[in-house]
Design a protein around this motif. Structure first.
Motif, PDB file in Angstrom:
ATOM      1  N   ALA A 119      33.103  41.485  30.333  1.00 13.98           N
ATOM      2  CA  ALA A 119      32.915  42.055  28.987  1.00 13.98           C
ATOM      3  C   ALA A 119      34.217  42.614  28.424  1.00 13.98           C
ATOM      4  O   ALA A 119      34.432  42.598  27.207  1.00 13.98           O
ATOM      5  N   SER A 120      35.104  43.074  29.290  1.00 13.78           N
ATOM      6  CA  SER A 120      36.384  43.653  28.857  1.00 13.78           C
ATOM      7  C   SER A 120      37.360  42.618  28.307  1.00 13.78           C
ATOM      8  O   SER A 120      38.367  42.965  27.696  1.00 13.78           O
ATOM      9  N   HIS A 121      37.062  41.321  28.523  1.00 10.32           N
ATOM     10  CA  HIS A 121      37.996  40.261  28.149  1.00 10.32           C
ATOM     11  C   HIS A 121      37.393  39.252  27.171  1.00 10.32           C
ATOM     12  O   HIS A 121      37.721  38.069  27.201  1.00 10.32           O
ATOM     13  N   GLN A 122      36.544  39.723  26.280  1.00 16.69           N
ATOM     14  CA  GLN A 122      35.967  38.813  25.291  1.00 16.69           C
ATOM     15  C   GLN A 122      36.942  38.544  24.146  1.00 16.69           C
ATOM     16  O   GLN A 122      36.779  37.611  23.374  1.00 16.69           O
ATOM     17  N   GLN A 123      37.962  39.381  24.013  1.00 17.23           N
ATOM     18  CA  GLN A 123      39.098  39.140  23.117  1.00 17.23           C
ATOM     19  C   GLN A 123      40.341  39.253  23.992  1.00 17.23           C
ATOM     20  O   GLN A 123      40.545  40.295  24.640  1.00 17.23           O
TER      21      GLN A 123
ATOM     22  N   LEU B 160      44.649  34.955  33.032  1.00 14.02           N
ATOM     23  CA  LEU B 160      45.580  34.027  33.666  1.00 14.02           C
ATOM     24  C   LEU B 160      44.879  32.708  33.947  1.00 14.02           C
ATOM     25  O   LEU B 160      43.776  32.693  34.496  1.00 14.02           O
ATOM     26  N   LEU B 161      45.520  31.599  33.586  1.00 14.71           N
ATOM     27  CA  LEU B 161      44.934  30.274  33.769  1.00 14.71           C
ATOM     28  C   LEU B 161      45.862  29.389  34.587  1.00 14.71           C
ATOM     29  O   LEU B 161      47.086  29.446  34.445  1.00 14.71           O
TER      30      LEU B 161
ATOM     31  N   ASP C 138      46.661  36.661  41.738  1.00 18.07           N
ATOM     32  CA  ASP C 138      46.189  37.844  42.480  1.00 18.07           C
ATOM     33  C   ASP C 138      47.282  38.907  42.558  1.00 18.07           C
ATOM     34  O   ASP C 138      47.011  40.104  42.420  1.00 18.07           O
ATOM     35  N   GLU C 139      48.515  38.461  42.768  1.00 21.02           N
ATOM     36  CA  GLU C 139      49.646  39.403  42.840  1.00 21.02           C
ATOM     37  C   GLU C 139      49.867  40.093  41.498  1.00 21.02           C
ATOM     38  O   GLU C 139      50.142  41.294  41.446  1.00 21.02           O
ATOM     39  N   ILE C 140      49.713  39.353  40.413  1.00 24.14           N
ATOM     40  CA  ILE C 140      49.886  39.913  39.073  1.00 24.14           C
ATOM     41  C   ILE C 140      48.795  40.942  38.781  1.00 24.14           C
ATOM     42  O   ILE C 140      49.057  42.026  38.261  1.00 24.14           O
TER      43      ILE C 140
ATOM     44  N   ALA D 156      49.330  44.183  40.613  1.00 25.43           N
ATOM     45  CA  ALA D 156      50.394  45.014  40.043  1.00 25.43           C
ATOM     46  C   ALA D 156      49.969  45.713  38.751  1.00 25.43           C
ATOM     47  O   ALA D 156      50.478  46.789  38.427  1.00 25.43           O
ATOM     48  N   ILE D 157      49.029  45.116  38.016  1.00 24.40           N
ATOM     49  CA  ILE D 157      48.666  45.635  36.689  1.00 24.40           C
ATOM     50  C   ILE D 157      47.284  46.277  36.669  1.00 24.40           C
ATOM     51  O   ILE D 157      47.060  47.294  36.019  1.00 24.40           O
ATOM     52  N   GLY D 158      46.343  45.663  37.365  1.00 21.41           N
ATOM     53  CA  GLY D 158      44.982  46.185  37.360  1.00 21.41           C
ATOM     54  C   GLY D 158      44.048  45.308  36.545  1.00 21.41           C
ATOM     55  O   GLY D 158      44.405  44.194  36.141  1.00 21.41           O
ATOM     56  N   PRO D 159      42.823  45.815  36.264  1.00 22.47           N
ATOM     57  CA  PRO D 159      41.783  45.001  35.616  1.00 22.47           C
ATOM     58  C   PRO D 159      42.081  44.602  34.178  1.00 22.47           C
ATOM     59  O   PRO D 159      41.330  43.845  33.579  1.00 22.47           O
ATOM     60  N   TYR D 160      43.182  45.093  33.609  1.00 20.82           N
ATOM     61  CA  TYR D 160      43.604  44.677  32.271  1.00 20.82           C
ATOM     62  C   TYR D 160      43.899  43.170  32.261  1.00 20.82           C
ATOM     63  O   TYR D 160      43.815  42.517  31.229  1.00 20.82           O
ATOM     64  N   VAL D 161      44.221  42.635  33.453  1.00 25.66           N
ATOM     65  CA  VAL D 161      44.482  41.205  33.617  1.00 25.66           C
ATOM     66  C   VAL D 161      43.365  40.604  34.471  1.00 25.66           C
ATOM     67  O   VAL D 161      43.003  41.156  35.509  1.00 25.66           O
ATOM     68  N   TYR D 162      42.814  39.478  34.011  1.00 30.15           N
ATOM     69  CA  TYR D 162      41.775  38.767  34.761  1.00 30.15           C
ATOM     70  C   TYR D 162      42.341  37.449  35.255  1.00 30.15           C
ATOM     71  O   TYR D 162      42.890  36.663  34.474  1.00 30.15           O
ATOM     72  N   ASN D 163      42.227  37.194  36.557  1.00 30.91           N
ATOM     73  CA  ASN D 163      42.769  35.976  37.157  1.00 30.91           C
ATOM     74  C   ASN D 163      41.690  34.903  37.230  1.00 30.91           C
ATOM     75  O   ASN D 163      40.783  34.963  38.051  1.00 30.91           O
TER      76      ASN D 163
END
Length: 319
Positions: free
Chosen positions: A157-161, A194-195, A205-207, A210-217
């Protein structure tokens, strides 16, 4: 009139043939067929401008027999290699062949000369069919999704935009080092997806670590069709010189195209007919060191990626 267009590989080169097929189809009464390797069948699935898709068989002789049975008026050879030369010779069909400018490209690469004009590959391809009266319609490339996907099924839900960041690429020298990707992602104003394939899942996974849930792999999780769907739904796209980044151009998304050891001018694959784009790269005496990328930087410093200005990328994406 019945025309066969040939391009066997690779993903990016084939995706840039789609305007040729579309423009050919505008000719009165023309029937357009396309021949490629089975691995790249998905690029022309659902394409409304193509009448028939032929797949290269294990035996070239078998492929030639299929071609002969179709009774084509012309072959448009956009690959120009030994196999296509044999096909043209043994079928005896009138043909027009794409000029790869092999010598000019080799000299440009070897001696860092600018002998190849920065003409896009689409326009280079279109020269091959100009004799038929084909005119460029100046529209983007074509790509058609195989099914309807749901964003809330693929992303949290955090990554719909979100911003799509394509971190995959066949060769190491086409990929930006993780620390640079991390630094860029930290400065972006929207969540990042990330795609890429399974080969860069560990990078993703490494990215994220380092950043947290703001980035989805999503690397290695989504199918290609799902990845294309996510590119279509992204606000903007950042990517390296790889097929998925080129496919993103079909949806006219603002794109940051990042180049390391290779340069777009040589191959003619800078973003095509995209309203907003940024080509990120640095001028170096050693660049380009390869036409297609390498497993490691020959000089060990990898400045072509490390010296890329992160702020220009961030400013473009956040604007």
């Amino acid at each position: 009139m019945k025309i066969l267009v040939i391009r066997f590989s690779s993903m990016g080169d084939i995706i840039y043939t789609t305007p040729v097929v579309r423009c050919l189809k505008q000719l009165p009464g023309v029937e357009v067929h396309f021949l490629t390797k089975p691995a790249f069948k998905y690029i022309y699935d659902n394409n409304p401008y193509l009448d028939k898709l032929l797949l290269l068989k294990e035996s070239l002789s078998d492929t030639i027999e299929v071609i002969k049975a179709e009774h084509y008026d012309y072959i448009i050879d956009l690959h120009s290699n030994l196999r296509t030369a044999i096909i043209k010779l043994r079928t005896g069909i009138k043909s027009s062949t794409y000029n790869k400018q092999r010598i000019s490209k080799w000299l440009s690469l070897k001696f860092k000369l600018k002998l190849v004009k920065p003409v896009h590959l689409v326009d280079r391809y279109l020269k091959t069919v100009k004799f038929l009266g084909v005119v460029n319609d100046n529209l983007p490339i074509d790509y058609y999704l195989k099914k309807n996907h749901r964003l809330n099924k693929l992303l949290p839900a955090s990554h719909q935009q979100f911003i799509a960041f394509v971190i995959g690429a066949t060769h190491f020298t086409k990929r930006m080092p993780n620390e640079k990707v991390i630094s860029i992602c930290k400065k972006l104003s929207l969540p990042v997806v990330l795609l890429g394939g399974n080969d860069v899942k560990a990078n993703g996974d490494e990215i994220v670590e380092a950043i947290g849930p703001y980035v989805y792999n999503a690397c290695g999780i989504t199918t290609l069709d799902e990845s294309v769907f996510l590119v279509q739904k992204a606000e903007k796209v950042i990517g390296f010189d790889t097929g998925l980044t080129h496919i993103a151009e079909a949806f006219n998304k603002p794109i940051v195209s990042i180049w390391g050891s290779t340069i777009p001018e040589l191959l003619g694959v800078q973003p095509y007919m995209v309203k907003q784009s940024l080509v990120a790269g640095v001028e170096l005496p050693c660049r380009p060191c390869s036409k297609f990328g390498q497993a490691a930087c020959p000089l060990g410093h990898f400045k072509c990626m490390y010296d890329i200005d992160e702020n220009s990328i961030v400013n473009f994406v956040n604007s």
